[in-house]
Design a protein around this motif. Structure first.
Motif, PDB file in Angstrom:
ATOM      1  N   ARG A  99       0.832  -1.211   0.000  1.00 18.72           N
ATOM      2  CA  ARG A  99       0.000   0.000   0.000  1.00 18.72           C
ATOM      3  C   ARG A  99       0.858   1.248   0.000  1.00 18.72           C
ATOM      4  O   ARG A  99       1.901   1.297   0.625  1.00 18.72           O
ATOM      5  CB  ARG A  99      -0.892   0.029   1.245  1.00 18.72           C
ATOM      6  N   GLN A 105       2.174   8.323   3.798  1.00 20.87           N
ATOM      7  CA  GLN A 105       1.987   6.917   4.126  1.00 20.87           C
ATOM      8  C   GLN A 105       0.652   6.696   4.837  1.00 20.87           C
ATOM      9  O   GLN A 105       0.320   7.408   5.773  1.00 20.87           O
ATOM     10  CB  GLN A 105       3.124   6.431   5.029  1.00 20.87           C
ATOM     11  N   LEU A 110       0.991  -2.148   5.821  1.00 19.16           N
ATOM     12  CA  LEU A 110       1.265  -1.666   4.469  1.00 19.16           C
ATOM     13  C   LEU A 110       1.506  -2.786   3.469  1.00 19.16           C
ATOM     14  O   LEU A 110       1.409  -2.562   2.262  1.00 19.16           O
ATOM     15  CB  LEU A 110       2.471  -0.728   4.474  1.00 19.16           C
TER      16      LEU A 110
END
Length: 127
Positions: A99, A105, A110
């Motif tokens: 991701r 972020q 992630l």
């Protein structure tokens, strides 16, 4: 005298993978074929890392500027070819969704993984 394989042909879970650590031009080749993608990766498009598990061979199968990327990694086991030029192998491929965002972020996990069992052959060929 044992030889190390330089050509791996693997399949399973709807995937067909062919990886050669060298070729006629001296560069590695990685062919990834699934129901939705058929792509050949050559040279520095392929990352290879030696680990205690074996060799991790990775390619980026999808990359978007705003949403992250998807990689595919195959675990290449150590194989000795003593009397023959090929041997059957069983291993795994890992598709990883990474991701990302263009605005920073995102929170939370992630990386997400899907493991696909693969089987096929490891062979030594002369290029």
């Amino acid at each position: 005298m044992s030889k190390r394989p330089n050509l791996y042909e693997l399949s399973g879970a709807g995937l067909q993978i062919t990886y050669s650590s060298s070729s006629f031009e001296g560069k590695p080749h990685f062919n990834y074929h699934s129901a939705s993608l058929n792509r050949l990766f050559v040279g520095d498009q392929i990352r290879s890392t030696e680990t205690e598990l074996g060799t991790l061979v990775s390619v980026v199968i999808q990359e978007t500027t705003d949403a992250g990327s998807t990689t595919f990694t195959v675990l290449i086991p150590r194989v000795n070819l003593n009397l023959s030029d090929s041997a059957p192998i069983v291993t795994d491929g890992i598709t990883a969704l990474h991701r990302g965002s263009i605005i920073g972020q995102p929170n939370g996990q992630l990386d997400f993984y899907t493991v696909q069992p693969l089987r096929g052959t490891a062979a030594f060929v002369v290029f």
